[in-house]
Write a protein that holds these residues in place. Structure first.
Motif, short mmCIF file in Angstrom:
data_model
loop_
_atom_site.label_atom_id
_atom_site.label_comp_id
_atom_site.label_asym_id
_atom_site.label_seq_id
_atom_site.Cartn_x
_atom_site.Cartn_y
_atom_site.Cartn_z
N ILE A 228 1.12 -0.98 -0.13
CA ILE A 228 0.03 0.09 -0.31
C ILE A 228 1.15 1.62 0.06
O ILE A 228 2.19 1.15 0.97
CB ILE A 228 -1.14 0.55 1.33
N GLU A 229 0.90 2.45 -1.16
CA GLU A 229 1.27 3.46 -0.69
C GLU A 229 0.96 4.74 -0.89
O GLU A 229 -0.43 5.15 -1.20
CB GLU A 229 2.29 3.68 -2.25
N ILE A 230 1.32 5.10 -0.48
CA ILE A 230 0.48 5.98 0.17
C ILE A 230 1.51 7.58 0.43
O ILE A 230 1.99 7.65 0.77
CB ILE A 230 -0.19 6.13 2.34
N ASP A 231 0.58 8.53 -0.22
CA ASP A 231 1.46 9.90 -0.46
C ASP A 231 0.84 10.60 1.17
O ASP A 231 -0.48 11.58 0.85
CB ASP A 231 1.21 10.37 -1.57
N ALA A 232 1.50 11.00 1.46
CA ALA A 232 1.45 11.88 2.44
C ALA A 232 1.01 12.92 2.87
O ALA A 232 0.33 14.24 3.09
CB ALA A 232 2.34 11.96 4.02
N ALA A 233 1.27 13.70 0.98
CA ALA A 233 1.07 15.15 0.65
C ALA A 233 -0.25 14.83 0.51
O ALA A 233 -0.63 16.21 0.85
CB ALA A 233 2.41 15.66 0.06
N SER A 234 -0.81 13.89 0.15
CA SER A 234 -2.13 14.68 -0.64
C SER A 234 -3.21 13.97 0.32
O SER A 234 -4.05 13.57 -0.09
CB SER A 234 -2.89 13.98 -2.37
N SER B 81 0.26 -12.40 0.08
CA SER B 81 1.37 -12.79 0.45
C SER B 81 2.08 -12.65 1.73
O SER B 81 1.34 -12.57 2.82
CB SER B 81 2.18 -11.75 0.07
N LYS B 82 3.47 -12.53 1.83
CA LYS B 82 3.62 -12.90 3.47
C LYS B 82 3.87 -11.82 4.22
O LYS B 82 3.26 -11.55 5.52
CB LYS B 82 5.45 -12.61 3.73
N TYR B 83 3.83 -10.32 3.51
CA TYR B 83 3.82 -9.14 4.44
C TYR B 83 2.98 -7.83 4.12
O TYR B 83 2.66 -8.12 3.06
CB TYR B 83 5.02 -8.64 4.29
N LYS B 84 2.49 -7.70 4.65
CA LYS B 84 1.36 -6.06 4.59
C LYS B 84 2.46 -5.23 4.74
O LYS B 84 3.00 -4.95 5.62
CB LYS B 84 0.44 -6.11 4.88
N ILE B 85 3.16 -4.19 3.16
CA ILE B 85 3.85 -3.29 3.61
C ILE B 85 3.54 -2.07 3.24
O ILE B 85 2.58 -1.71 1.62
CB ILE B 85 4.83 -3.56 2.84
N PHE B 86 3.39 -1.40 3.43
CA PHE B 86 3.08 0.15 3.53
C PHE B 86 4.81 1.09 3.54
O PHE B 86 5.12 1.26 4.61
CB PHE B 86 2.24 1.11 4.94
N ILE B 87 3.87 2.05 2.46
CA ILE B 87 5.21 2.78 2.33
C ILE B 87 4.53 4.17 2.54
O ILE B 87 4.38 4.92 1.14
CB ILE B 87 5.89 2.21 0.44
N ILE B 88 4.91 4.84 3.50
CA ILE B 88 3.81 6.70 3.11
C ILE B 88 5.01 7.15 2.69
O ILE B 88 6.40 7.84 3.29
CB ILE B 88 4.22 6.50 5.05
N ASP B 89 5.06 7.92 1.40
CA ASP B 89 6.01 8.64 1.23
C ASP B 89 5.68 10.10 1.62
O ASP B 89 4.80 10.54 2.29
CB ASP B 89 5.60 8.73 -0.29
N MET C 260 2.36 14.08 7.22
CA MET C 260 1.59 13.13 7.92
C MET C 260 0.97 14.34 8.87
O MET C 260 1.90 14.86 9.57
CB MET C 260 2.36 12.25 8.28
N THR C 261 -0.82 14.04 9.11
CA THR C 261 -1.10 14.13 10.12
C THR C 261 -0.79 14.15 11.88
O THR C 261 -0.42 12.97 12.30
CB THR C 261 -2.74 14.82 9.81
N LYS C 262 -1.48 14.62 12.68
CA LYS C 262 -0.87 14.21 13.72
C LYS C 262 -1.69 13.23 14.14
O LYS C 262 -1.73 11.75 15.04
CB LYS C 262 -1.32 15.68 14.59
N GLU C 263 -2.44 13.01 13.30
CA GLU C 263 -4.22 11.60 13.96
C GLU C 263 -3.30 10.64 13.23
O GLU C 263 -3.54 9.48 13.94
CB GLU C 263 -5.27 11.93 13.04
N ALA C 264 -2.92 10.78 12.06
CA ALA C 264 -1.80 9.49 11.54
C ALA C 264 -0.87 9.35 12.09
O ALA C 264 -0.70 7.99 11.73
CB ALA C 264 -1.60 10.25 9.43
N PHE C 265 0.26 10.12 12.66
CA PHE C 265 0.98 10.07 13.38
C PHE C 265 0.91 8.93 14.87
O PHE C 265 1.16 8.15 15.26
CB PHE C 265 1.89 10.90 13.69
N ASN C 266 -0.82 9.54 15.22
CA ASN C 266 -0.72 8.91 16.53
C ASN C 266 -0.86 7.17 16.05
O ASN C 266 -0.78 5.48 16.38
CB ASN C 266 -1.93 9.42 17.31
N ALA C 267 -1.47 7.14 15.24
CA ALA C 267 -2.69 5.91 14.42
C ALA C 267 -1.08 5.00 13.82
O ALA C 267 -1.09 3.81 14.61
CB ALA C 267 -3.14 5.76 12.92
#
Ligand SMILES: [Zn+2]
Length: 363
Positions: free
Chosen positions: A93-99, A120-128, A133-140
């Motif tokens: 899952i690729e997330i562009d934190a800017a948008s 797959s073996k792993y669920k991988i999040f790439i956060i560009d 990221m917002t405060k809420e996102a950092f907390n999550a």
């Protein structure tokens, strides 16, 4: 308009193709083979040095179904490798934190983490652009990092690691990507030109690399644009015409520092462009010419006519605005200083010093 065709087409599909990040690749490949996988990585470095490329390669290697235990390169043949290459892997899952800054996005991230990987073996999040990221996102994210499910891996990429909260920084394995050498970028552009049968002048490729400030993605995109405009014949002149517009942006930034008398930002700016490999004599000439235009507009807006050939209408609008900020004596003083700087630049042992003195004394 960014031209990302070459960037996509020639993006490295294995670690061995990545330019100039040997130490990082070595550490990562040892970890892959040794099975010592962290739940959270932080990739930092300038634009276009390969952060998201390496993040994808790491994801590909970890979820590869054809990779032998003692190898670290992804096989590039199995369904997982294929899916990642085509950008439709369900467990990457690729997330562009800017948008993606909304509450909804944080919620869906939080929900998404709960579910096991699909195939797959792993669920991988790439956060560009992770610093955005917002405060809420950092907390999550923090909650997950405190007790990460065994199948979740985060790879954060950012140009500004200092903007990440310490609580996140202390929980990630950090990799600082090196700036690319000019020659590495030139070699890469050359090989693309050869494969694409594009004609080029050596000096033109050097200029492209120079203007891309150590970022390969920007260099490839510039190459793509110029190749389109010039019908696959990349000349120095064509590059200069296209980057003229980019230069205006650079100089504008510096002029804004002068207008605001922001010593700190101005000092930083000069040192940054010097580090990026800019020719300070060329830069100074552009600053002079820019200030000259402002001076003319200051004397009379109707002098804009004189400048019409030298500036686009968007640029003229900006120049008019900036003319209102400067007072004439300050502007004249600066112009005189930058004329002196042009001479001093040939003698000074420290190229940034004439600028720094001027900033210190006049701002
Ligand atoms: Zn594979």
């Amino acid at each position: 308009m960014p031209q990302l065709v070459f960037y996509r087409k020639y993006r490295p599909q294995s670690f061995s193709e990545v330019i100039n990040q040997k130490n990082i690749i070595k550490t990562l490949s040892n970890a892959i083979v040794g099975g010592q996988i962290s739940h959270a990585y932080l990739f930092t470095g300038l634009r276009g040095v390969g952060k998201t490329t390496v993040a994808r390669l790491l994801a590909k290697a970890l979820n590869c179904k054809g990779r032998k235990p003692n190898e670290f390169e992804p096989c590039n043949k199995c369904e997982s490798c294929e899916a990642i290459k085509n950008g439709n892997a369900l467990d990457l899952i690729e997330i562009d934190a800017a948008s993606n800054r909304g509450i909804e996005d944080v919620r869906s991230l939080r929900e998404n983490i709960k579910f096991q990987p699909i195939n797959s073996k792993y669920k991988i999040f790439i956060i560009d652009e992770a610093h955005q990221m917002t405060k809420e996102a950092f907390n999550a994210l923090l909650k997950t990092l405190e007790e990460p499910p065994s199948y979740v891996i985060f790879i954060l990429a950012t140009t500004e690691p200092d903007k990440l909260p310490p609580t996140i920084l202390s929980r990630v394995e950090r990799y600082d990507f090196k700036k690319l050498n000019l020659d590495d970028i030139i070699d890469c552009l050359k090989s693309i030109c050869k494969k694409e049968k594009i004609k080029f002048e050596d000096e033109a490729l050097r200029l492209i690399a120079l203007y891309s400030e150590g970022g390969l993605r920007d260099a490839q995109s510039l190459l793509g644009q110029i190749s389109l405009v010039t019908n696959q014949n990349i000349t120095k002149k064509a590059v200069e015409e296209l980057v003229g517009a980019i230069n205006f942006e650079k100089v504008k930034k510096f002029i804004n520092c002068l207008a605001k008398k922001d010593k700190e930002k101005a000092m930083e700016f000069i040192n940054d462009i010097y580090d990026e490999g800019y020719d300070l004599e060329v830069f100074n000439k552009e600053v002079l010419n820019y200030l000259r235009k402002i001076l003319l507009l200051k004397i009379s807006p109707s002098l804009g006519k004189v400048l019409e050939k030298e500036a686009t209408s968007e640029e003229m609008t900006i120049l008019f605005k900036q003319a209102q900020v400067f007072d004439t004596p300050y502007l004249e003083k600066l112009l005189k200083r930058f004329i002196d700087i042009q001479v001093q630049l040939r003698r000074t042992p420290i190229p940034t010093l004439p600028f720094e003195l001027c900033i210190s004394e006049e701002l």
